[in-house]
Design a protein around this motif. Structure first.
Motif, mmCIF file in Angstrom:
data_model
loop_
_atom_site.group_PDB
_atom_site.id
_atom_site.type_symbol
_atom_site.label_atom_id
_atom_site.label_comp_id
_atom_site.label_asym_id
_atom_site.label_seq_id
_atom_site.Cartn_x
_atom_site.Cartn_y
_atom_site.Cartn_z
ATOM 1 N N GLU A 394 -5.601 -7.659 -6.991
ATOM 2 C CA GLU A 394 -3.901 -8.082 -7.361
ATOM 3 C C GLU A 394 -3.212 -7.850 -6.392
ATOM 4 O O GLU A 394 -3.161 -6.663 -5.564
ATOM 5 C CB GLU A 394 -4.302 -7.639 -8.550
ATOM 6 C CG GLU A 394 -3.170 -8.063 -9.040
ATOM 7 C CD GLU A 394 -1.347 -7.730 -8.966
ATOM 8 O OE1 GLU A 394 -0.441 -8.364 -9.882
ATOM 9 O OE2 GLU A 394 -0.787 -6.673 -8.879
ATOM 10 N N TRP A 395 -2.458 -8.244 -5.948
ATOM 11 C CA TRP A 395 -1.699 -8.135 -4.531
ATOM 12 C C TRP A 395 -0.457 -6.879 -5.013
ATOM 13 O O TRP A 395 -0.280 -6.476 -3.703
ATOM 14 C CB TRP A 395 -0.406 -9.577 -4.289
ATOM 15 C CG TRP A 395 0.566 -9.459 -5.240
ATOM 16 C CD1 TRP A 395 1.258 -10.605 -5.900
ATOM 17 C CD2 TRP A 395 1.953 -9.014 -5.019
ATOM 18 N NE1 TRP A 395 2.045 -9.989 -6.364
ATOM 19 C CE2 TRP A 395 3.084 -9.230 -6.080
ATOM 20 C CE3 TRP A 395 2.556 -8.580 -3.740
ATOM 21 C CZ2 TRP A 395 4.401 -9.356 -6.138
ATOM 22 C CZ3 TRP A 395 4.006 -8.102 -4.067
ATOM 23 C CH2 TRP A 395 4.537 -8.585 -4.884
ATOM 24 N N HIS A 396 -0.119 -5.836 -6.180
ATOM 25 C CA HIS A 396 0.228 -5.101 -6.009
ATOM 26 C C HIS A 396 0.050 -3.151 -5.488
ATOM 27 O O HIS A 396 0.299 -2.912 -5.435
ATOM 28 C CB HIS A 396 1.470 -4.789 -7.504
ATOM 29 C CG HIS A 396 1.846 -5.844 -7.136
ATOM 30 N ND1 HIS A 396 2.018 -7.127 -8.473
ATOM 31 C CD2 HIS A 396 3.920 -5.795 -7.605
ATOM 32 C CE1 HIS A 396 3.166 -7.857 -8.498
ATOM 33 N NE2 HIS A 396 4.026 -6.779 -8.467
ATOM 34 N N ASN A 397 -1.532 -4.136 -5.736
ATOM 35 C CA ASN A 397 -2.493 -2.980 -5.349
ATOM 36 C C ASN A 397 -2.463 -3.069 -3.640
ATOM 37 O O ASN A 397 -1.974 -3.307 -3.185
ATOM 38 C CB ASN A 397 -4.038 -3.157 -5.703
ATOM 39 C CG ASN A 397 -4.230 -2.903 -7.251
ATOM 40 O OD1 ASN A 397 -2.859 -2.415 -7.764
ATOM 41 N ND2 ASN A 397 -4.369 -4.135 -7.672
ATOM 42 N N LYS A 398 -2.422 -1.402 -3.192
ATOM 43 C CA LYS A 398 -2.784 -1.359 -2.221
ATOM 44 C C LYS A 398 -3.808 -0.769 -1.361
ATOM 45 O O LYS A 398 -4.152 -0.379 -2.272
ATOM 46 C CB LYS A 398 -1.194 -0.253 -1.524
ATOM 47 C CG LYS A 398 0.450 -0.892 -2.117
ATOM 48 C CD LYS A 398 1.546 -0.014 -1.489
ATOM 49 C CE LYS A 398 1.970 1.520 -2.508
ATOM 50 N NZ LYS A 398 2.490 2.355 -2.549
ATOM 51 N N GLU A 401 -7.108 -4.554 0.124
ATOM 52 C CA GLU A 401 -7.261 -5.725 2.213
ATOM 53 C C GLU A 401 -7.282 -5.114 3.273
ATOM 54 O O GLU A 401 -8.422 -5.609 4.056
ATOM 55 C CB GLU A 401 -6.065 -6.981 1.377
ATOM 56 C CG GLU A 401 -4.747 -6.286 1.477
ATOM 57 C CD GLU A 401 -3.973 -6.072 0.215
ATOM 58 O OE1 GLU A 401 -4.969 -5.713 -0.543
ATOM 59 O OE2 GLU A 401 -3.061 -6.575 0.364
ATOM 60 N N TYR A 418 -6.261 -15.503 1.173
ATOM 61 C CA TYR A 418 -5.940 -14.244 0.481
ATOM 62 C C TYR A 418 -4.707 -14.580 -0.764
ATOM 63 O O TYR A 418 -4.158 -15.047 -0.291
ATOM 64 C CB TYR A 418 -5.687 -13.094 1.138
ATOM 65 C CG TYR A 418 -4.956 -11.815 0.383
ATOM 66 C CD1 TYR A 418 -6.138 -11.306 -0.640
ATOM 67 C CD2 TYR A 418 -3.299 -11.344 0.759
ATOM 68 C CE1 TYR A 418 -5.288 -9.917 -1.233
ATOM 69 C CE2 TYR A 418 -2.763 -9.831 -0.157
ATOM 70 C CZ TYR A 418 -3.586 -10.029 -1.222
ATOM 71 O OH TYR A 418 -3.567 -8.646 -1.858
HETATM 72 MG MG MG Z 1 -2.661 -5.918 -1.775
#
Ligand code: MG
Ligand code: ASP
Length: 454
Positions: A394-398, A401, A418
């Motif tokens: 989920e993109w908010h997670n840092k 990726e 992605y």
């Molecule tokens: Mg992310």
């Protein structure tokens, strides 16, 4: 509908594949695994090899080689006679099993005739699951277990579009359960069904998983267990990478991503009825029944990367737009060309001046490339591999990726995709780099050093 006898939502559906019931010994093993666990529904495949043999028999008959077909029928019957001889100790039950087997094989012989159509073929293909379930049913009886026999041909049904007829299945399955409320457990056939015209039919190869999923959905079962001889879904491909481990939990969408990328345990369409009805599916191993396996459900487990998978024989096609830079309609035209040849696109990467896409088969490629050349400059890279990293992306997670990218710092990457879902990031690399890439990801994402996923 009211449940007087059955609180179906306490029931589980336990499905065993062909190898799990592949010999007398394996049948006994499954009988042990299913007994004493409550009133569950047990779905069986045909014994391993049987469906293939039935397909072979049909092939001979389509070619009008009736004698060839009958020889294979005789060989198969000999095999089942041996299973019966090994499986049963009680003389009477063994005699009954011999009669059941004899009846099925005389039916097979009567279907082995010169005028052969798909009607006869589907009758033949249905016999594998009928054999395995009858043997199991009788073996349970010999072992003192009261198993209820649920004939799939009496409740499993498809409609005119070949889709499962959920209402029919629900009503008729429940009625069969009500007929025999006191059974210790129930045995039924995977794969086979009737179609909208009442003919014997099937749910296509590998269809027993779909049977289990449909029964689970029809009864709103508590859980569906899929028993095979692998301990769940692994976090990487054990053929190429050492130290892979089973993934404890997956979201249905993560499992679907992995299935496309070659993790062949579960077909996404087969678990769809379970997914939409929110019924968890657990993958378990008959050879190691106490291992926890893999639980697949609609629950997001955030904060971890779950697995890595690869898909071979990918072709990448880059179309660099010449005149139409920035023009609208370019992308539409590209997709339209693939669509006109009914070729699905898998990965996509775009830039202001061009687009790269992948396909997993060279089918119609020459025609497609011909037409693409009308709108841009085309470059093709063959023998590529998609490496897919599945987990909480989920993109908010840092960081997740970034970790995956960092793992591949020594490997030339042709494409990256992605953001298409919350669950994956995919890389396209060349064939030679597949194993190094899988190993590098294993080490970085699941290695002994501190995993950011923990
Ligand atoms: Mg992310
Ligand atoms: N016996 C069928 C097959 O081999 C169905 C199944 O096992 O899932 O395809």
């Amino acid at each position: 509908m009211t449940d007087n006898h059955h609180s179906c939502n306490n029931m589980k559906v336990l499905k065993f594949g062909g190898t799990s019931v592949g010999s007398a010994e394996r049948i006994r093993n499954v009988a042990r695994l299913i007994s004493g666990r409550g009133q569950n529904i047990v779905v069986l495949s045909a014994m391993s090899g049987t469906t293939n043999t039935l397909v072979e028999i049909s092939d001979y008959l389509y070619k009008h080689n009736v004698n060839g077909a009958k020889e294979i029928i005789n060989d198969l019957e000999r095999k089942y006679r041996q299973v019966v001889a090994l499986l049963f100790t009680d003389v009477e039950v063994r005699m009954e099993a011999d009669e059941e087997v004899a009846a099925i094989f005389s039916l097979l012989r009567s279907l082995a005739r010169d005028s052969f159509t798909s009607f006869e073929e589907r009758e033949i293909l249905a016999q594998g699951e009928l054999l395995s379930t009858k043997l199991m049913h009788l073996y349970l009886r010999e072992s003192g277990i009261n198993s209820g026999f649920l004939p799939a041909l009496e409740y499993m049904r498809t409609d005119k579009n070949g889709e499962a007829d959920m209402d029919y299945i629900r009503v008729h399955l429940r009625a069969l359960l009500e007929e025999n409320p006191d059974a210790d457990l129930y045995i039924t056939q995977g794969y086979i069904c009737r179609n909208a015209y009442g003919e014997t039919d099937n749910l296509r190869r590998g269809g027993s998983d779909l049977t289990a999923s449909l029964i689970g959905a029809a009864l709103m079962a508590k859980e569906i267990e899929i028993w095979t001889d692998i301990d769940g879904m692994h976090n990487n491909d054990p053929r190429f990478v050492e130290g892979t481990t089973p993934v404890a939990e997956l979201h249905f969408d993560e499992a679907a991503e992995l299935a496309y990328f070659g993790a062949k345990i579960l077909h996404p369409t087969c678990v769809l009825p379970a997914k939409v009805n929110n019924i968890p599916v657990r993958l378990l191993n008959t050879m190691e029944p106490s291992a926890r396996g893999t639980l697949i459900h609609n629950v997001d487990t955030s904060g971890s990367i779950k697995a890595v998978a690869a898909k071979d024989d990918i072709i990448a096609i880059k179309i660099k737009s010449s005149r139409m830079m920035l023009a609208s309609g370019f992308m539409h035209r590209v997709f339209e060309i693939f669509d006109n040849y009914k070729r699905p696109i898998d990965m996509i990467a775009t830039s202001e001046v061009g687009v790269s896409v992948t396909v997993d088969s060279p089918l119609k490629l020459e025609h497609i490339v011909d037409e693409l050349r009308e709108i841009g400059t085309v470059t093709i890279d063959r023998d590529m591999v998609i490496i897919c990293v599945v987990g909480d992306l989920e993109w908010h997670n840092k960081g997740f990726e970034a970790e995956a990218l960092a793992a591949l710092h020594d490997i030339p990457v042709r494409m990256i995709s992605y953001g298409g879902s919350n669950y994956n990031i995919s890389f396209l690399v060349s064939k030679e780099d597949k194993i190094p890439a899988l190993r590098a990801l294993q080490k970085r994402l699941f290695g002994n050093h501190d995993n950011i996923a923990d």
